[in-house]
Design a protein around this motif. Structure first.
Motif, PDB file in Angstrom:
ATOM      1  N   ARG B  68       0.841  -1.190   0.000  1.00 47.12           N
ATOM      2  CA  ARG B  68       0.000   0.000   0.000  1.00 47.12           C
ATOM      3  C   ARG B  68       0.883   1.250   0.000  1.00 47.12           C
ATOM      4  O   ARG B  68       0.558   2.244  -0.621  1.00 47.12           O
ATOM      5  CB  ARG B  68      -0.909  -0.012   1.224  1.00 47.12           C
ATOM      6  CG  ARG B  68      -2.036   0.975   1.141  1.00 47.12           C
ATOM      7  CD  ARG B  68      -2.989   0.812   2.297  1.00 47.12           C
ATOM      8  NE  ARG B  68      -3.809  -0.368   2.173  1.00 47.12           N
ATOM      9  CZ  ARG B  68      -4.118  -1.171   3.174  1.00 47.12           C
ATOM     10  NH1 ARG B  68      -3.647  -0.922   4.384  1.00 47.12           N
ATOM     11  NH2 ARG B  68      -4.887  -2.213   2.989  1.00 47.12           N
ATOM     12  N   ALA B  69       2.024   1.172   0.706  1.00 48.15           N
ATOM     13  CA  ALA B  69       2.882   2.346   0.824  1.00 48.15           C
ATOM     14  C   ALA B  69       3.831   2.483  -0.362  1.00 48.15           C
ATOM     15  O   ALA B  69       4.351   3.558  -0.621  1.00 48.15           O
ATOM     16  CB  ALA B  69       3.689   2.268   2.124  1.00 48.15           C
ATOM     17  N   LEU B  70       4.071   1.397  -1.087  1.00 47.71           N
ATOM     18  CA  LEU B  70       5.079   1.425  -2.149  1.00 47.71           C
ATOM     19  C   LEU B  70       4.556   2.162  -3.380  1.00 47.71           C
ATOM     20  O   LEU B  70       3.505   1.807  -3.897  1.00 47.71           O
ATOM     21  CB  LEU B  70       5.433  -0.016  -2.522  1.00 47.71           C
ATOM     22  CG  LEU B  70       6.797  -0.247  -3.141  1.00 47.71           C
ATOM     23  CD1 LEU B  70       7.899   0.147  -2.180  1.00 47.71           C
ATOM     24  CD2 LEU B  70       6.935  -1.700  -3.533  1.00 47.71           C
ATOM     25  N   PRO B  71       5.286   3.186  -3.857  1.00 48.68           N
ATOM     26  CA  PRO B  71       4.808   3.894  -5.045  1.00 48.68           C
ATOM     27  C   PRO B  71       5.037   3.068  -6.322  1.00 48.68           C
ATOM     28  O   PRO B  71       6.177   2.755  -6.664  1.00 48.68           O
ATOM     29  CB  PRO B  71       5.637   5.174  -5.058  1.00 48.68           C
ATOM     30  CG  PRO B  71       6.800   4.922  -4.182  1.00 48.68           C
ATOM     31  CD  PRO B  71       6.512   3.757  -3.298  1.00 48.68           C
ATOM     32  N   ARG B 233     -10.788  -2.758   0.373  1.00 50.70           N
ATOM     33  CA  ARG B 233      -9.693  -2.681  -0.583  1.00 50.70           C
ATOM     34  C   ARG B 233      -9.131  -1.264  -0.644  1.00 50.70           C
ATOM     35  O   ARG B 233      -9.828  -0.302  -0.365  1.00 50.70           O
ATOM     36  CB  ARG B 233     -10.179  -3.109  -1.948  1.00 50.70           C
ATOM     37  CG  ARG B 233     -11.242  -2.159  -2.476  1.00 50.70           C
ATOM     38  CD  ARG B 233     -11.694  -2.603  -3.838  1.00 50.70           C
ATOM     39  NE  ARG B 233     -12.554  -1.615  -4.401  1.00 50.70           N
ATOM     40  CZ  ARG B 233     -13.831  -1.834  -4.716  1.00 50.70           C
ATOM     41  NH1 ARG B 233     -14.360  -3.002  -4.519  1.00 50.70           N
ATOM     42  NH2 ARG B 233     -14.560  -0.874  -5.238  1.00 50.70           N
ATOM     43  N   GLN B 234      -7.886  -1.154  -1.012  1.00 50.97           N
ATOM     44  CA  GLN B 234      -7.276   0.153  -1.081  1.00 50.97           C
ATOM     45  C   GLN B 234      -7.675   0.832  -2.385  1.00 50.97           C
ATOM     46  O   GLN B 234      -8.093   0.182  -3.329  1.00 50.97           O
ATOM     47  CB  GLN B 234      -5.766   0.041  -1.001  1.00 50.97           C
ATOM     48  CG  GLN B 234      -5.139  -0.596  -2.212  1.00 50.97           C
ATOM     49  CD  GLN B 234      -3.673  -0.821  -1.985  1.00 50.97           C
ATOM     50  OE1 GLN B 234      -3.224  -1.934  -1.790  1.00 50.97           O
ATOM     51  NE2 GLN B 234      -2.917   0.237  -2.012  1.00 50.97           N
ATOM     52  N   PRO B 235      -7.572   2.167  -2.441  1.00 49.77           N
ATOM     53  CA  PRO B 235      -7.971   2.840  -3.660  1.00 49.77           C
ATOM     54  C   PRO B 235      -7.104   2.377  -4.826  1.00 49.77           C
ATOM     55  O   PRO B 235      -5.930   2.066  -4.644  1.00 49.77           O
ATOM     56  CB  PRO B 235      -7.719   4.316  -3.369  1.00 49.77           C
ATOM     57  CG  PRO B 235      -7.204   4.408  -2.011  1.00 49.77           C
ATOM     58  CD  PRO B 235      -7.062   3.067  -1.415  1.00 49.77           C
ATOM     59  N   ALA B 236      -7.703   2.318  -5.975  1.00 52.17           N
ATOM     60  CA  ALA B 236      -6.974   1.885  -7.154  1.00 52.17           C
ATOM     61  C   ALA B 236      -5.944   2.935  -7.533  1.00 52.17           C
ATOM     62  O   ALA B 236      -6.264   4.099  -7.699  1.00 52.17           O
ATOM     63  CB  ALA B 236      -7.970   1.685  -8.281  1.00 52.17           C
ATOM     64  N   SER B 237      -4.704   2.542  -7.613  1.00 53.41           N
ATOM     65  CA  SER B 237      -3.672   3.501  -7.989  1.00 53.41           C
ATOM     66  C   SER B 237      -3.620   3.589  -9.505  1.00 53.41           C
ATOM     67  O   SER B 237      -4.202   2.800 -10.201  1.00 53.41           O
ATOM     68  CB  SER B 237      -2.315   3.093  -7.442  1.00 53.41           C
ATOM     69  OG  SER B 237      -1.774   2.082  -8.232  1.00 53.41           O
TER      70      SER B 237
END
Lengths: 221, 238
Positions: B68-71, B233-237
């Motif tokens: 989640r934190a990794l760009p 779920r995390q936001p879609a990057s």
């Protein structure tokens, strides 16, 4: 180590620029979380109190969440009549994502308040507002904080995508590295993003501990 | 401005040819589906193993939080610069892009599978053992079928995440709908950028609705929500 030297060299040349990019990155990640929380609390409250609004509000935020961030960064200028490079677009897009995430969290957090607690507040003569701000919201805070942590950590990595459309922030270290064919700025950018995400995460945990002193230390999820 | 985007989308010339919308849709789907397939081949057996044995549960939370934190964009470009030279020319950008997309697809499928298998009613599990099933048979014939709705839910989140991020791989010269965003920016052609963005958003929503339908079909009378403690779920990057 040549990578280390590369990073040091890069920082000597572009240290000031990197620092301002980091500042922008922090602002672009954190401000939408605060705005999003402020907007999501009343909407989440409505979703919790007015039963029939829960399904449509949750579906609506689900759809918003589904829209890829790069697409939203590009489409907002057309809707808001802003410039494509205007950081406002990133603020608005990430605020919208945060609201979408938190409406459900706030509604479910308020629903997690035990009925006895609500009844006791009523019995103590608290009116509706007092009950919400002094009892229900504080009791729901741990659940809301868990949602905030997810929001802020994902924002840090979402912001870096905005580098593709040129908004100033740490993601530009990636595009710069690509153009210079140099790994140093890229590694620097990745490390900076991860560290920033961890710091925001820690800040929220710390704030939660400060504002909910009645919870035993270390009980947070 | 909205009119010019509509004009770009409805111009038949933009739909045909090797750079047309149909071709870009095929590319976008091909990258996304292949990545989710590979992610599933890795995450599904791992999730069943962890859920069944209770060993290595830290991997599930760990991968989700770390990724989640990794760009994504940084990882993609780093991989292109570091491993591309070791690749045949045709794969220079495709392999790094695929690695990033697969990495993004793994956590949702892993946590969905793990949660589904680990949360099987213990009474059901005991009954299966009581009938004389071996551990492997219990996992495969009892726990996995019961876990199907949550596994599909994981695949749904993975697809969403990967479809969104496939847009970003256009930056390293690959195809898909992201091309319109990157090329449109270079050519100062906003209708093209916005048109491409509309296409990705529509694709993401359509796939999500389809997957929601599959999820509903596989879960008769079962609430669609993940068990408590499983965050959304995390936001879609991308």
């Amino acid at each position: 180590m040549s990578l280390w030297n590369g990073i040091v060299d890069y920082l000597q040349l572009y240290g000031d620029k990197t620092l301002s990019q980091a500042g922008w990155h922090a602002l672009l990640s954190a401000v939408p979380v605060i705005l999003g929380l402020v907007i999501a609390i009343p909407i989440g409250w409505v979703a919790f109190r007015v039963r029939w609004t829960y399904p449509p509000l949750i579906s609506l935020s689900g759809v918003l969440y589904t829209i890829p961030s790069l697409a939203l960064f590009v489409l907002l200028p057309g809707i808001l009549h802003t410039q494509i490079l205007d950081p406002i677009n990133v603020f608005v897009a990430l605020t919208a994502y945060t609201v979408a995430l938190l409406v459900r969290v706030v509604a479910d957090g308020l629903a997690s308040v035990p009925d006895e607690v609500r009844q006791s507040a009523l019995a103590m003569g608290f009116n509706g507002w007092q009950r919400f701000f002094k009892v229900e919201l504080p009791v729901a805070l741990p659940v809301i904080a868990a949602g905030l942590r997810v929001a802020v950590v994902s924002n840090v990595s979402l912001v870096s995508v905005a580098a593709l459309i040129g908004v100033p922030q740490l993601g530009q270290l990636f595009t710069t590295g690509f153009q210079l064919d140099s790994t140093a700025p890229i590694v620097l950018g990745i490390v900076a993003c991860v560290v920033m995400a961890l710091c925001f995460d820690a800040i929220i945990l710390l704030l939660l501990r400060v504002v909910t002193p009645w919870r035993s230390a270390g009980a947070s999820r | 401005m909205i009119g010019s985007v509509g004009a770009w989308l409805s111009d038949p010339a933009n739909w045909q040819g090797p750079e047309g919308i149909v071709a870009r849709l095929n590319e976008h789907l091909a990258y996304s589906l292949l990545a989710v397939l590979i992610a599933g081949l890795i995450a599904f057996p791992l999730g069943v193993f962890i859920g069944h044995t209770g060993k290595g549960t830290f991997i599930v939370a760990g991968t989700a939080n770390a990724l989640r934190a990794l760009p994504t964009l940084g990882l993609l470009i780093l991989l292109v610069l570091t491993i591309a030279n070791a690749m045949p020319a045709a794969l220079t950008y495709r392999v790094p892009a695929m690695i990033v997309l697969v990495l993004l697809g793994i956590p949702p499928i892993l946590s969905g599978t793990y949660a589904g298998v680990a949360n099987v009613d213990p009474a059901v599990r005991d009954a299966a053992y009581g009938m004389g099933m071996t551990s492997g048979v219990v996992a495969w014939r009892v726990e996995v079928p019961v876990a199907v709705p949550l596994i599909i839910g994981g695949v749904r989140s993975a697809l969403l995440q990967v479809i969104a991020t496939t847009t970003v791989i256009a930056y390293v010269s690959l195809g898909g709908f992201g091309r319109y965003v990157i090329d449109g920016l270079k050519q100062q052609d906003y209708p093209q950028m916005a048109g491409g963005s509309v296409l990705v958003a529509v694709l993401a929503i359509v796939v999500d609705v389809l997957m929601a339908g599959v999820q509903r079909l596989t879960s008769p009378g079962r609430p669609l929500r993940a068990p408590r403690g499983q965050l959304r779920r995390q936001p879609a990057s991308g």
